[in-house]
Motif scaffolding. Sequence first.
Motif, PDB file in Angstrom:
ATOM      1  N   GLU A 103      43.090  46.269  44.148  1.00 53.10           N
ATOM      2  CA  GLU A 103      43.744  46.615  43.006  1.00 53.10           C
ATOM      3  C   GLU A 103      44.804  45.319  42.672  1.00 53.10           C
ATOM      4  N   LEU A 104      45.366  44.587  43.686  1.00 49.87           N
ATOM      5  CA  LEU A 104      46.044  43.393  43.374  1.00 49.87           C
ATOM      6  C   LEU A 104      45.332  42.440  43.166  1.00 49.87           C
ATOM      7  N   LEU A 143      44.701  42.910  39.394  1.00 54.63           N
ATOM      8  CA  LEU A 143      46.138  42.374  38.598  1.00 54.63           C
ATOM      9  C   LEU A 143      46.100  40.914  38.576  1.00 54.63           C
ATOM     10  N   ARG A 144      46.035  40.382  39.760  1.00 50.95           N
ATOM     11  CA  ARG A 144      46.159  38.811  39.658  1.00 50.95           C
ATOM     12  C   ARG A 144      45.199  38.120  38.767  1.00 50.95           C
ATOM     13  N   LYS A 154      46.599  38.585  35.191  1.00 53.64           N
ATOM     14  CA  LYS A 154      47.608  38.056  35.067  1.00 53.64           C
ATOM     15  C   LYS A 154      48.018  37.098  36.301  1.00 53.64           C
TER      16      LYS A 154
END
Length: 407
Positions: free
Chosen positions: A206-207, A210-211, A214
């Motif tokens: 998930e991280l 996200l990165r 963004k």
Amino acid sequence: MSAAADKALLSLSTPTGLADPYPVYAKLREEAPIFRSEVFGGWVLSRFADCQAVLADGETFPVLDAQWRDRHTPGWRDNAAMALFADLLPWKNPPEHTRERRLLVRDFTVRRVQELEPAVRRATDRVLDRFADATVNGSVVEFVGTVLYPLGMAVIGDLVGVPETDHDRLRRVTDLIGKQVDPAMSSGLRAEVDAAAVEYRAYFTELIALRRAKPGADLTSALLARPAGGTEPMSEDEVLNALLVLFGGGYETTAGALGNGVHALLTHPNQFALLAGDPALAAAAAEEILRWDGAAQVSQRAAARPAVLDGREIPADDVVVILAGAANRDPARFADPDRFDITRDGGRGLFFGHGLHLCLGAALARLEMTVLLEQLGKRFPALRIGGEAVRRPNPALRGMAALPLTR
């Protein structure tokens, strides 16, 4: 002799062995420095020269990778924690290891670690300010949970981009996963460990998403970015596996070593007085802590072909177990090895490994340890133990479960 040596190994999981495994290690070095263990299912090494030789020869003694496990432990892929480990850099051999390490080193550089020093100092000041406030009237505060884990999480979280709100969750998960390396882990715990491994992988998946959507200034974003000049990028799976090993390895073993080290300093008050009187000794103190009572005590290799160690024939595919904690107290390598001496100038131990798989995070761990020890000596020269210290029940990943301190 093997039965007696195995009995000694099993004693490492007892309260006495957890408190002080080093007499057992000394007995092994003297009486069975290389023996075939039923407990570990392989050859156990306890002398520095033997351990270093195996770690240095990655061609003869590669790590136990997925291919080795497919041949020797059918069904291992059903163990989620073991499957997680097998995907990570420390459990891969060339050519996969060579490629992934080269790509990771491109962004996780010495310069990036040096640039982290101001952030490490700020994080250290924050946790020590909280400790100072909590102990202002002589109160006793548990140091591991108040200082060591928050510091380690802050440093590695800042590096890879994990927000502080997720630190407690990830500490719980990685603490469970760390139990996988304990050969005496009960079968009842395995389901919890496997569930933690699944959760850990899902979090960093998930991280990454996200990165990717963004990007930020963290290492995760740097690893995902396509390098300039047509340089080969890391795949998303490679980025995921890099984050998994950097985050877990980036705080767990450092916090463990620091807990052991602070306990060592305070139970050797002459050494803590030296540090308090001369904070410039902090780097040397960190090195002695890593040698004298490091966290990572055990690693494994497998013979790629028949080999001979000190006259003992090691058949191809046999497991070789390196007891780094024993090697780092070997009198053939370190003079008076059971003496804790932060002014020692006798070379480095094997805490971070050796050779092909030398720990990528060694420079960051040393920086974090040095800054904390320096500030402890400066700010709390009267620091002392204020209650019963409790060891983690894991002889392979040694550390403190609780370290009550006051000043």
